[in-house]
Design an enzyme around this catalytic site. Structure first.
Site, PDB file in Angstrom:
ATOM      1  N   GLU A 279       0.611  -0.902   0.004  1.00 51.12           N
ATOM      2  CA  GLU A 279      -0.104   0.272  -0.274  1.00 51.12           C
ATOM      3  C   GLU A 279       0.796   1.002  -0.011  1.00 51.12           C
ATOM      4  O   GLU A 279       0.316   1.977  -0.367  1.00 51.12           O
ATOM      5  CB  GLU A 279      -1.501  -0.393   1.183  1.00 51.12           C
ATOM      6  CG  GLU A 279      -2.056   1.160   0.889  1.00 51.12           C
ATOM      7  CD  GLU A 279      -3.170   0.133   2.001  1.00 51.12           C
ATOM      8  OE1 GLU A 279      -3.816   0.230   1.975  1.00 51.12           O
ATOM      9  OE2 GLU A 279      -2.972   0.846   3.668  1.00 51.12           O
ATOM     10  N   GLU A 282       2.240   1.781  -3.393  1.00 44.71           N
ATOM     11  CA  GLU A 282       0.617   2.181  -4.464  1.00 44.71           C
ATOM     12  C   GLU A 282       0.630   3.659  -3.546  1.00 44.71           C
ATOM     13  O   GLU A 282       0.415   4.647  -4.703  1.00 44.71           O
ATOM     14  CB  GLU A 282      -0.524   1.224  -3.774  1.00 44.71           C
ATOM     15  CG  GLU A 282      -1.212   1.610  -5.118  1.00 44.71           C
ATOM     16  CD  GLU A 282      -2.999   0.966  -4.086  1.00 44.71           C
ATOM     17  OE1 GLU A 282      -2.644  -0.197  -3.415  1.00 44.71           O
ATOM     18  OE2 GLU A 282      -3.576   1.114  -4.834  1.00 44.71           O
ATOM     19  N   CYS A 299      -8.113  -1.877   3.956  1.00 50.25           N
ATOM     20  CA  CYS A 299      -8.348  -3.134   4.982  1.00 50.25           C
ATOM     21  C   CYS A 299      -9.056  -3.442   5.819  1.00 50.25           C
ATOM     22  O   CYS A 299      -9.240  -4.145   6.605  1.00 50.25           O
ATOM     23  CB  CYS A 299      -6.820  -3.151   5.589  1.00 50.25           C
ATOM     24  SG  CYS A 299      -6.607  -1.769   6.855  1.00 50.25           S
ATOM     25  N   SER A 319      -8.007   2.013  -2.371  1.00 51.18           N
ATOM     26  CA  SER A 319      -6.034   1.632  -2.363  1.00 51.18           C
ATOM     27  C   SER A 319      -6.190  -0.657  -3.297  1.00 51.18           C
ATOM     28  O   SER A 319      -7.338  -0.647  -2.275  1.00 51.18           O
ATOM     29  CB  SER A 319      -5.143   1.360  -0.673  1.00 51.18           C
ATOM     30  OG  SER A 319      -4.095   0.335  -1.530  1.00 51.18           O
ATOM     31  N   LYS A 358     -15.328  -9.676   8.941  1.00 51.84           N
ATOM     32  CA  LYS A 358     -14.055 -10.432   8.222  1.00 51.84           C
ATOM     33  C   LYS A 358     -13.983 -11.795   7.560  1.00 51.84           C
ATOM     34  O   LYS A 358     -14.394 -12.198   6.083  1.00 51.84           O
ATOM     35  CB  LYS A 358     -12.601 -11.028   8.988  1.00 51.84           C
ATOM     36  CG  LYS A 358     -11.874  -9.229   8.970  1.00 51.84           C
ATOM     37  CD  LYS A 358     -11.037  -9.542   8.711  1.00 51.84           C
ATOM     38  CE  LYS A 358      -9.882  -8.160   8.396  1.00 51.84           C
ATOM     39  NZ  LYS A 358      -9.903  -7.548   7.081  1.00 51.84           N
ATOM     40  N   GLU A 361     -16.068 -10.451   3.833  1.00 55.89           N
ATOM     41  CA  GLU A 361     -14.660 -10.304   3.047  1.00 55.89           C
ATOM     42  C   GLU A 361     -13.981 -11.755   2.753  1.00 55.89           C
ATOM     43  O   GLU A 361     -13.586 -12.012   1.926  1.00 55.89           O
ATOM     44  CB  GLU A 361     -13.160  -9.740   4.399  1.00 55.89           C
ATOM     45  CG  GLU A 361     -12.166  -9.113   3.225  1.00 55.89           C
ATOM     46  CD  GLU A 361     -10.966  -8.742   3.918  1.00 55.89           C
ATOM     47  OE1 GLU A 361     -11.127  -8.679   5.149  1.00 55.89           O
ATOM     48  OE2 GLU A 361     -10.883  -7.722   3.563  1.00 55.89           O
ATOM     49  N   GLU A 366     -13.656 -13.424  -5.504  1.00 57.45           N
ATOM     50  CA  GLU A 366     -12.665 -13.063  -5.792  1.00 57.45           C
ATOM     51  C   GLU A 366     -10.969 -13.017  -5.092  1.00 57.45           C
ATOM     52  O   GLU A 366     -10.051 -13.099  -5.221  1.00 57.45           O
ATOM     53  CB  GLU A 366     -12.472 -11.437  -6.394  1.00 57.45           C
ATOM     54  CG  GLU A 366     -12.330 -10.231  -5.402  1.00 57.45           C
ATOM     55  CD  GLU A 366     -13.770  -9.906  -4.922  1.00 57.45           C
ATOM     56  OE1 GLU A 366     -14.675 -10.683  -5.154  1.00 57.45           O
ATOM     57  OE2 GLU A 366     -14.054  -9.395  -4.259  1.00 57.45           O
ATOM     58  N   CYS A 503     -10.031  -1.337  15.396  1.00 59.33           N
ATOM     59  CA  CYS A 503     -10.472  -2.728  15.160  1.00 59.33           C
ATOM     60  C   CYS A 503     -10.606  -3.388  16.993  1.00 59.33           C
ATOM     61  O   CYS A 503     -11.410  -4.216  17.019  1.00 59.33           O
ATOM     62  CB  CYS A 503      -9.330  -3.900  14.641  1.00 59.33           C
ATOM     63  SG  CYS A 503      -9.244  -4.147  12.631  1.00 59.33           S
TER      64      CYS A 503
HETATM   65 FE1  HC1 Z   1      -8.326  -5.215  11.528  1.00 62.71          FE
HETATM   66 FE2  HC1 Z   1      -6.254  -5.253   9.727  1.00 62.71          FE
HETATM   67  S1  HC1 Z   1      -6.199  -3.405  11.606  1.00 62.71           S
HETATM   68  S2  HC1 Z   1      -8.256  -4.548   9.636  1.00 62.71           S
HETATM   69  O1  HC1 Z   1      -9.372  -3.952  12.902  1.00 62.71           O
HETATM   70  O2  HC1 Z   1      -6.238  -4.272   8.287  1.00 62.71           O
HETATM   71  O3  HC1 Z   1     -10.246  -7.301  11.560  1.00 62.71           O
HETATM   72  O4  HC1 Z   1      -7.278  -6.358  14.161  1.00 62.71           O
HETATM   73  O5  HC1 Z   1      -6.771  -8.434  11.366  1.00 62.71           O
HETATM   74  O6  HC1 Z   1      -6.626  -7.753   7.523  1.00 62.71           O
HETATM   75  O7  HC1 Z   1      -3.511  -6.308   9.980  1.00 62.71           O
HETATM   76  C1  HC1 Z   1      -9.219  -6.275  12.217  1.00 62.71           C
HETATM   77  C2  HC1 Z   1      -7.488  -5.682  13.079  1.00 62.71           C
HETATM   78  C3  HC1 Z   1      -7.307  -7.085  10.934  1.00 62.71           C
HETATM   79  C4  HC1 Z   1      -6.629  -7.068   8.695  1.00 62.71           C
HETATM   80  C5  HC1 Z   1      -4.856  -5.762  10.045  1.00 62.71           C
END
Ligand code: HC1
Length: 569
Positions: A279, A282, A299, A319, A358, A361, A366, A503
């Site tokens: 990132e 990028e 993220c 991103s 998550k 996700e 994909e 998080c």
């Molecule tokens: Fe997160 Fe991440 S910080 S998004 O908050 O970018 O869920 O802890 O795991 O993938 O590393 C969550 C936390 C986490 C991702 C990272």
């Protein structure tokens, strides 16, 4: 300040505060189901009734303001009788399957029923709400029968997240919490952030429980089960296991995961460092080549869902870097599989996340760059806590253990991903040194730290001024996107996290959670960073080896195919 007396105790409380708040600040407990310290009170459940001088009837203390000289009684027989009646009415219209409810042990209704000594229900036998279970999506389950109409989910979704997925519908006995047109969550504007599950006092909204899938994988001798743990799990998991908020339990968590039977215990911090490499480069590429700016971090999956749903025209700002969870999965089934001589088809990749989104996700079509699902199963911090309890592990007695290699080393920059501003700070630590071509004295970017919902700073990146912003909660993110649309957001780089505090306040974290608990988790995150030997992503030796032996360099063709993604308009 206002002077009042509660249960014979002289108290001072700020003018405008409620009797409930005044009582709590004085250590006097008043039960409630609809009040939550993060939310505007509504006086819906009527459990917090008290006697107050000057009032002709009992008053709901969560919405009744303090006044000079007021005398409050929270514990008269009249008050207790009224509360019991309210509770009995609620319980009459509530399923009695507490022993097998996912919320068993964490249910506020169950606790208050026990505290108030409700032993029989005088109003049993009448009509009850019909059971409708919404199991439509990968992240959350709604069970209308368990809803007590406290309205917390409505308020958190509307007032904190700005999404207004839920509202009250119907009248009288038929009142219910509904989505628009009573669609299931899959067909609503839900981002799966899970804030509603965090504040729901009963089992009416819970995370989808995927622990059976994990047990099945662990029990299958044909499978190699690898697990990754997100940055903010280590500062919250202890709360599930009787440890006070704010304690870092990384070593015991690793030991517990081994006891559970995982073959390899790895760290999402490793791939958070990898995310910074991709990132960060990028961002530099966009900055130097006239790419779309501001670039926004990608993220936080609740955030990605929101921009896809509500502002698809702004997707080029995101991103293309996958989240650390997904980068980890892609690397585990390629690089790690090859190095360890394991057929990737045999690997089951599990992640432990603070986040319900998550799960969605990982399920995105994909997310299978390796030819296999990047991540097979996602469980939340709460689910891991349940697995540890189910296995009978004495968490406190565990000896601390270390993550496995080669995906187990993370830096301080990675661990701060877990709190708002952390991704930005981690990126700045690396980008500044990449641009300067040398080590720089500045390490901590206090300019982007804080808990304000939107923060901005102008950062000197090796002689170049970069204007950045940090945003948390979806409501603030929407306001930022409106500014981008209006052309009034003159930033080059923006971090967005969907949940309050990032998080540490995720929808899969231990409950109860409020601002003071988030603050303790946040301090624990910064402690982890301060005590880390390595504090910059580009100094992670496992990341260096990954690039030297496998990826080539950031944004290489292989990096692009494994570690970057696209979005859905
Ligand atoms: Fe997160 Fe991440 S910080 S998004 O908050 O970018 O869920 O802890 O795991 O993938 O590393 C969550 C936390 C986490 C991702 C990272």
């Amino acid at each position: 300040m206002v002077n009042l007396t509660i249960d014979g105790k002289q108290i001072q409380a700020p003018a405008g505060s409620s009797v409930l708040e005044a009582a709590r600040s004085a250590g006097i407990y008043i039960p409630t189901l609809c009040y939550h310290p993060d939310l505007r009170p509504e006086g819906a459940c009527r459990l917090c009734m008290v006697e107050a001088s000057g009032a002709r009837t009992l008053v709901a203390s969560c919405v009744y303001p303090v006044s000079e000289g007021m005398v409050v009684k929270t514990n008269t027989s009249k008050v207790r009788e009224a509360r019991k009646t309210v509770l009995e009415l609620l319980l009459t219209n509530h399923p009695k399957d507490c022993l097998c409810c996912q919320k068993n042990g964490d249910c506020e209704l169950q606790k208050i029923a026990a505290d108030l000594g409700v032993r029989k229900l005088r109003f049993e036998g009448g009509e009850t709400r019909a059971r409708t279970i919404d199991n439509s999506n990968p992240s959350l389950v709604r069970d209308q029968e368990k809803c007590i109409l406290c309205g917390r989910c409505i308020r958190v979704c509307r007032d904190v997240q700005g999404m207004s997925v839920y509202s009250f519908a119907g009248r009288g006995f038929n009142t219910m919490v509904s989505t628009a047109f009573e669609h299931d969550l899959l067909n609503s504007a839900c981002t799966y952030c899970g804030q509603c599950a965090d504040v729901c006092p009963t089992g009416a909204i819970v995370e989808k429980d995927d622990t059976d899938k994990v047990w099945a994988a662990i029990n299958n001798p044909e499978k190699v089960v690898v697990v990754q743990t997100a940055p903010s799990v280590r500062v919250a998991l202890g709360e599930e296991l009787g440890i006070p908020a704010g304690q870092v339990v990384t070593g015991k968590m690793v030991a517990a995961l081994r006891h559970l039977g995982f073959d390899k215990v790895f760290d999402t911090n490793f791939s958070a460092d990898l995310t910074i490499m991709e990132e960060g480069h990028e961002f530099l590429q966009r900055l130097q080549n006239g790419g779309v700016l501001p670039m926004i971090t990608s993220c936080s999956p609740g955030w990605v869902n929101m921009i896809e749903l509500k502002y698809p025209e702004l997707l080029p700002h995101l991103s293309t870097a996958k989240s650390p969870q997904q980068m980890f999965g892609a690397v585990a089934k390629t690089y790690f599989a090859e190095r360890a001589g394991i057929d990737p088809a045999k690997i089951v990749s599990v992640s432990v996340m603070p986040c319900t989104a998550k799960k969605a996700e990982a399920a995105r079509e994909e997310m299978c760059a390796s030819g296999y699902r990047d991540v097979d199963v996602v469980i939340t911090t709460r689910e891991l806590g349940r697995m540890i309890r189910e296995a009978g592990i004495d968490f406190n007695a565990l000896e601390e253990a270390e993550f496995d290699s080669p995906l187990g080393t993370g830096t301080g920059a990675a661990v701060i991903f877990g709190t708002t501003g952390g991704v930005m700070e981690a990126a700045l630590r690396t980008v500044a040194e990449v641009v300067a071509g040398k080590e720089l004295p500045k390490l901590e970017y206090n300019e982007v730290r804080g808990m304000e919902q939107t923060r901005e700073a102008v950062i000197d990146v090796a002689g170049v001024s970069v204007k950045v912003a940090v945003v948390h909660t979806l409501k603030s993110a929407k306001m930022m996107l409106e500014r981008i649309k209006a052309g009034t957001a003159d930033y080059q780089f923006i971090e967005v996290m969907a949940c309050p505090g990032g998080c540490i306040g995720g929808g899969g974290q231990p409950v109860p959670v409020d601002a003071s608990i988030r603050q303790k988790r946040r301090e624990a995150i910064f402690n982890c960073d301060r005590t880390s030997e390595l504090r910059k992503s580009h100094e992670n030796p496992e990341i260096k080896t990954l690039y030297d032996t496998w990826l080539g360099k950031p944004l290489s063709e292989r990096a692009h195919s494994l570690l970057h993604t696209h979005y859905h308009a």
